[in-house]
Scaffold this motif. Structure first.
Motif, PDB file in Angstrom:
ATOM      1  N   LEU A 114       0.830  -1.204   0.000  1.00  0.00           N
ATOM      2  CA  LEU A 114       0.000   0.000   0.000  1.00  0.00           C
ATOM      3  C   LEU A 114       0.864   1.254   0.000  1.00  0.00           C
ATOM      4  O   LEU A 114       0.560   2.238  -0.689  1.00  0.00           O
ATOM      5  CB  LEU A 114      -0.930  -0.013   1.212  1.00  0.00           C
ATOM      6  N   THR A 115       1.967   1.232   0.753  1.00  0.00           N
ATOM      7  CA  THR A 115       2.886   2.370   0.769  1.00  0.00           C
ATOM      8  C   THR A 115       3.473   2.610  -0.621  1.00  0.00           C
ATOM      9  O   THR A 115       3.536   3.750  -1.105  1.00  0.00           O
ATOM     10  CB  THR A 115       4.024   2.113   1.777  1.00  0.00           C
ATOM     11  N   LEU A 116       3.911   1.537  -1.286  1.00  0.00           N
ATOM     12  CA  LEU A 116       4.464   1.668  -2.637  1.00  0.00           C
ATOM     13  C   LEU A 116       3.402   2.132  -3.632  1.00  0.00           C
ATOM     14  O   LEU A 116       3.703   2.871  -4.576  1.00  0.00           O
ATOM     15  CB  LEU A 116       5.054   0.331  -3.084  1.00  0.00           C
ATOM     16  N   GLN A 117       2.175   1.699  -3.414  1.00  0.00           N
ATOM     17  CA  GLN A 117       1.087   2.119  -4.304  1.00  0.00           C
ATOM     18  C   GLN A 117       0.868   3.624  -4.217  1.00  0.00           C
ATOM     19  O   GLN A 117       0.745   4.312  -5.241  1.00  0.00           O
ATOM     20  CB  GLN A 117      -0.195   1.381  -3.915  1.00  0.00           C
ATOM     21  N   ILE A 118       0.818   4.153  -3.005  1.00  0.00           N
ATOM     22  CA  ILE A 118       0.633   5.599  -2.822  1.00  0.00           C
ATOM     23  C   ILE A 118       1.819   6.365  -3.393  1.00  0.00           C
ATOM     24  O   ILE A 118       1.653   7.379  -4.089  1.00  0.00           O
ATOM     25  CB  ILE A 118       0.431   5.921  -1.335  1.00  0.00           C
ATOM     26  N   LEU A 119       3.041   5.862  -3.128  1.00  0.00           N
ATOM     27  CA  LEU A 119       4.232   6.530  -3.633  1.00  0.00           C
ATOM     28  C   LEU A 119       4.266   6.512  -5.164  1.00  0.00           C
ATOM     29  O   LEU A 119       4.564   7.528  -5.811  1.00  0.00           O
ATOM     30  CB  LEU A 119       5.483   5.854  -3.068  1.00  0.00           C
ATOM     31  N   GLY A 120       3.944   5.358  -5.755  1.00  0.00           N
ATOM     32  CA  GLY A 120       3.960   5.259  -7.209  1.00  0.00           C
ATOM     33  C   GLY A 120       2.963   6.193  -7.865  1.00  0.00           C
ATOM     34  O   GLY A 120       3.270   6.874  -8.855  1.00  0.00           O
ATOM     35  N   ARG A 121       1.769   6.248  -7.316  1.00  0.00           N
ATOM     36  CA  ARG A 121       0.752   7.144  -7.873  1.00  0.00           C
ATOM     37  C   ARG A 121       1.193   8.602  -7.787  1.00  0.00           C
ATOM     38  O   ARG A 121       1.056   9.375  -8.738  1.00  0.00           O
ATOM     39  CB  ARG A 121      -0.562   6.959  -7.114  1.00  0.00           C
ATOM     40  N   THR A 122       1.759   8.983  -6.637  1.00  0.00           N
ATOM     41  CA  THR A 122       2.173  10.372  -6.457  1.00  0.00           C
ATOM     42  C   THR A 122       3.348  10.712  -7.367  1.00  0.00           C
ATOM     43  O   THR A 122       3.434  11.822  -7.908  1.00  0.00           O
ATOM     44  CB  THR A 122       2.544  10.629  -4.981  1.00  0.00           C
ATOM     45  N   LEU A 123       4.268   9.764  -7.557  1.00  0.00           N
ATOM     46  CA  LEU A 123       5.378   9.994  -8.483  1.00  0.00           C
ATOM     47  C   LEU A 123       4.879  10.264  -9.894  1.00  0.00           C
ATOM     48  O   LEU A 123       5.364  11.175 -10.582  1.00  0.00           O
ATOM     49  CB  LEU A 123       6.312   8.777  -8.490  1.00  0.00           C
ATOM     50  N   MET A 124       3.897   9.484 -10.351  1.00  0.00           N
ATOM     51  CA  MET A 124       3.392   9.694 -11.700  1.00  0.00           C
ATOM     52  C   MET A 124       2.675  11.035 -11.808  1.00  0.00           C
ATOM     53  O   MET A 124       2.768  11.724 -12.832  1.00  0.00           O
ATOM     54  CB  MET A 124       2.454   8.554 -12.100  1.00  0.00           C
ATOM     55  N   GLN A 125       1.991  11.445 -10.760  1.00  0.00           N
ATOM     56  CA  GLN A 125       1.323  12.743 -10.803  1.00  0.00           C
ATOM     57  C   GLN A 125       2.328  13.889 -10.817  1.00  0.00           C
ATOM     58  O   GLN A 125       2.002  15.002 -11.243  1.00  0.00           O
ATOM     59  CB  GLN A 125       0.354  12.865  -9.624  1.00  0.00           C
ATOM     60  N   ALA A 126       3.549  13.608 -10.361  1.00  0.00           N
ATOM     61  CA  ALA A 126       4.621  14.594 -10.461  1.00  0.00           C
ATOM     62  C   ALA A 126       5.391  14.460 -11.773  1.00  0.00           C
ATOM     63  O   ALA A 126       6.353  15.195 -12.004  1.00  0.00           O
ATOM     64  CB  ALA A 126       5.576  14.456  -9.277  1.00  0.00           C
ATOM     65  N   MET A 177      12.462  16.843 -10.922  1.00  0.00           N
ATOM     66  CA  MET A 177      12.231  15.403 -11.083  1.00  0.00           C
ATOM     67  C   MET A 177      13.483  14.612 -10.728  1.00  0.00           C
ATOM     68  O   MET A 177      13.412  13.573 -10.055  1.00  0.00           O
ATOM     69  CB  MET A 177      11.817  15.103 -12.527  1.00  0.00           C
ATOM     70  N   ASN A 178      14.628  15.095 -11.163  1.00  0.00           N
ATOM     71  CA  ASN A 178      15.880  14.406 -10.855  1.00  0.00           C
ATOM     72  C   ASN A 178      16.154  14.409  -9.353  1.00  0.00           C
ATOM     73  O   ASN A 178      16.618  13.413  -8.789  1.00  0.00           O
ATOM     74  CB  ASN A 178      17.040  15.067 -11.595  1.00  0.00           C
ATOM     75  N   GLN A 179      15.844  15.528  -8.712  1.00  0.00           N
ATOM     76  CA  GLN A 179      16.052  15.635  -7.268  1.00  0.00           C
ATOM     77  C   GLN A 179      15.213  14.613  -6.516  1.00  0.00           C
ATOM     78  O   GLN A 179      15.688  13.949  -5.588  1.00  0.00           O
ATOM     79  CB  GLN A 179      15.693  17.053  -6.814  1.00  0.00           C
TER      80      GLN A 179
END
Length: 730
Positions: free
Chosen positions: A482-494, A719-721
């Motif tokens: 679940l943690t990776l799911q939230i992180l992955g979604r937020t990364l794509m939105q960024a 993004m790189n940061q």
């Protein structure tokens, strides 16, 4: 001529059913395997061979089918190794392609004469009645005979079925009809001998209940005679109640006397209500409270929320009496606060937000003396954390983000205090990660993706360390998903695509472990489906619409197999409506416009129902506004300017009515799309600038706004940061 008896296989029956009928399937599976054949029938020659002492093993399908026409290997093998097939028939089963495929495959084995049916709900033959087609309970493979080519013909079949519907066979007769078919013996023989046996069983159970009730009554009367004797007899009575709620209930369940089980619970509740809380010892009060808590949890698990609240409120009365007697006793204060926390959660689950909030506030007040006396007591801190976090959730639901953040920050401070006191406590470490993540999601609601990402990354560092420290902790691995799911979604939105897909793929693999280790768990299937939905979302954001359609179809296939109550409890109805909306968008992006419009039209009744609600959450808003925006886009493609304006204006009106000041990036992005459809370019540019300032930049959104002529520069250095700061996946 003497026919040889049919071949006996490993399973007496293969059970085919929609997973929405899971409760009935579980009951039938248990009832058939536990059934003892009447002694006088054992050893006789039946139509299915020599009658044995037990019915035999029942195969209850737990495998998903890889496609609409191909049964999984396990299912094929189980059918080949089964004497009969039992189909549970309901509207859900009739619409399930899996159930239909299993029944068709069974008939194609040449065993149509060993096919038994049990009607759970719906109406046989309703598919031929105009306006009632949705009530049909027989799958097509049941309604029609096989043709010479081994496929279904147009020749109607007439399946014979036992019937569980109200006013029909009832559980006992329906079960006996099926057993009669499985054993190949006369139904009358079974019913006559079953009636004799059950008279003895029920009489014994009823006698036991009567003896207990009489014993309780005698003890209760005697309790008024002498205080010392009363205490002893009340303990004895409450021990009897424990027996009634435990062993006796199990025995009554075994003979299907749910009416007596309910009466047992009701009698126990009446008994406890009849006893004043101020005339017995602390120990007896505590025992009584624990028993009432047991009743409450049982009723909650049975889906009786109102009855559960009643039991917990009765328990609360007793914990309040204990606190009244010992106002400075930390243990008593904790017990009372926990009862309040339970009641708050029950009210929240019933969508009674104000009563839930009141209970949590009261629980916080109850704990104040405990905090003053034992500020570093972990039991006090963890309960305060639960209630403060719940209060924050209440404020967030009411969109008071300032109050929500204040509560969540207090909860985080408590977690850090708990971890500092017990650094090796894994539960406290998990709570710390969760508290950080909650604040990250709140930052996302404020439109600050950078802060949300920082929180998600810190949470993942904590969860990763915990899973590495104990790889065998299955629950920890599932929760990290679940943690990776939230992180992955937020990364794509960024706009950070590749790391987003990697983390979501890893999350789904962890969910697969969850499913494999907890076969048949609806919660496990829902979590995996949710992971597939997030993979579909990020695939669409990345422009891979074929992959997006693949994943969303996986999500909706799981939706079909799940019990409705469990599916909605874990994920909610709006999430599944959003999945259907995503499917319409993917179909349109792939050029399958007619199918996309058909999918969208199917969502309109759900949108109409959502609009009637007094309060709309973020998911509900994404659904109804997303539908209006997509309808406007379809109208633009069809060159219908009036329709474009009407639907885009509706989207703006919905946002203004329910989310005027919302900074949630996904809602702001929908507003930008609506503004562009209305040709309000300056307003769209101003809002796009605010989105970019918060770090929002999913590839599909950036491409769309640039195509419309808006300025939306890349944020490569940012993004790189973020990418450099990401912890490794393993």
């Amino acid at each position: 001529m003497n026919a040889s008896p049919p071949e006996r296989r490993r399973y007496a029956a293969f059970l085919s059913y929609s997973h929405r009928d899971d409760a009935t399937a579980k009951w039938l599976h248990r009832a058939l395997e536990r059934y003892w054949v009447p002694t006088r029938l054992v050893g006789q020659q039946g139509a299915q061979g020599i009658v044995r002492r037990r019915v035999g093993r029942i195969f209850r399908d737990r495998e998903e089918l890889p496609s609409g026409s191909d049964l999984g290997a396990i299912v094929r093998a189980a059918q080949a190794d089964s004497d009969c097939l039992i189909a549970l028939c309901s509207p859900e089963a009739a619409r399930s392609r899996w159930v239909n495929a299993e029944i068709l495959a069974w008939k194609q084995l040449g065993r149509g004469d060993r096919l038994l049916c049990l009607i759970v709900d719906g109406e046989p033959g309703a598919s031929a009645i105009p306006g009632r087609e949705h009530e049909e309970c027989f799958a097509p493979a049941l309604r029609y005979q096989l043709g010479a080519d081994g496929e279904l013909s147009d020749v109607p079949a007439e399946p014979i079925a036992a019937d569980l519907r109200p006013g029909k066979d009832g559980k006992l007769d329906a079960k006996l009809k099926l057993i009669s078919g499985l054993l190949g013996v006369g139904l009358d023989d079974l019913k006559r001998r079953e009636q004799q046996r059950r008279v003895l069983q029920v009489s014994a159970a009823a006698a036991a209940a009567a003896v207990i009730a009489i014993g309780m009554g005698v003890l209760a009367v005697r309790a008024t005679i002498a205080s010392q004797a009363a205490e002893r007899r009340q303990k004895q009575a409450e021990a009897l109640v424990d027996f009634m709620l435990g062993d006796l209930s199990n025995k009554l369940d075994g003979v299907s006397r749910l009416d007596i089980m309910e009466a047992v619970n009701d009698q126990a509740m009446q008994y406890f209500r009849s006893l004043p809380p101020d005339d017995i010892t602390d120990e007896a009060l505590a025992q009584r409270s624990r028993t009432l808590t047991k009743i409450g949890r049982v009723r909650w698990n049975q889906g009786s929320a109102r009855s559960a609240v009643e039991a917990f409120e009765a328990s609360l009365t007793l914990t309040a009496e204990l606190v009244k007697r010992h106002p400075d006793d930390v243990a008593r204060l904790i017990e009372h606060a926990e009862a309040l926390a339970w009641l708050g959660s029950l009210h929240w689950g019933n969508d009674e937000q104000d009563p839930a909030y009141a209970r949590w506030l009261e629980g916080m007040r109850v704990l104040e003396p405990a905090v003053a006396k034992a500020p570093n007591n972990p039991e006090v801190m963890i309960r305060r954390y639960w209630m403060i976090a719940s209060i924050g959730r209440f404020h967030e639901e009411r969109r008071d983000l300032v109050a929500a953040e204040s509560a969540y920050q207090s909860a985080l401070a408590l977690c850090r205090q708990m971890v500092a006191a017990e650094p090796d406590n894994r539960e406290y470490q998990w709570q710390l990660g969760d508290a950080i993540n909650i604040l990250g999601q709140l930052a996302f609601a404020r439109g600050d993706l950078l802060e949300a990402l920082k929180a998600s990354i810190e949470d993942d560092r904590i969860k990763r360390a915990l899973t590495q420290a104990d790889p065998a902790d299955f629950a920890a691995r599932r929760n990290r998903g679940l943690t990776l799911q939230i992180l992955g979604r937020t990364l794509m939105q960024a706009g950070i695509a590749e790391p987003a897909l990697e983390r979501l793929t890893r999350a789904v693999r962890l969910y697969e472990e969850f499913v494999n280790n907890d076969q048949g768990s609806p919660t496990a299937v829902v979590r995996r489906a949710e992971g597939h939905m997030m993979l579909s979302l990020v695939s669409a954001m990345n422009g891979d619409h074929a992959q997006a359609l693949h994943w969303i179809d996986q999500t909706l296939a799981a939706h079909e197999t799940l019990p409705v109550a469990e599916r909605d409890r874990v994920y909610g109805t709006d999430g599944w409506d959003e999945a259907r909306l995503m499917r319409a968008s993917a179909l349109d992006a792939l050029g399958r416009h007619a199918q996309a419009r058909e999918q969208l039209d199917a969502l309109l009744p759900a949108a109409a129902a959502i609009k009637l609600r007094p309060r709309l959450g973020i998911e509900a808003m994404r659904v109804i506004v997303g539908i209006s925006v997509l309808r406007a886009a379809f109208a633009r493609d069809d060159r219908q300017p009036d329709e474009v304006r009407a639907h885009a204006t509706e989207a703006m009106a919905l946002l203004d009515a329910h989310a005027l000041d919302s900074a949630v990036p996904t809602l702001r992005a929908l507003r930008v799309r609506a503004l562009l459809l209305l040709d309000r370019r300056e307003d769209a540019q101003a809002l796009a600038d605010r989105l970019r300032a918060g770090g929002f930049g999913p590839p599909d959104f950036v491409i769309a706004v640039r195509k419309a002529g808006l300025d939306y520069p890349d944020q490569t250095s940012l993004m790189n940061q973020i990418t450099v700061a990401l912890p490794p996946l393993d």
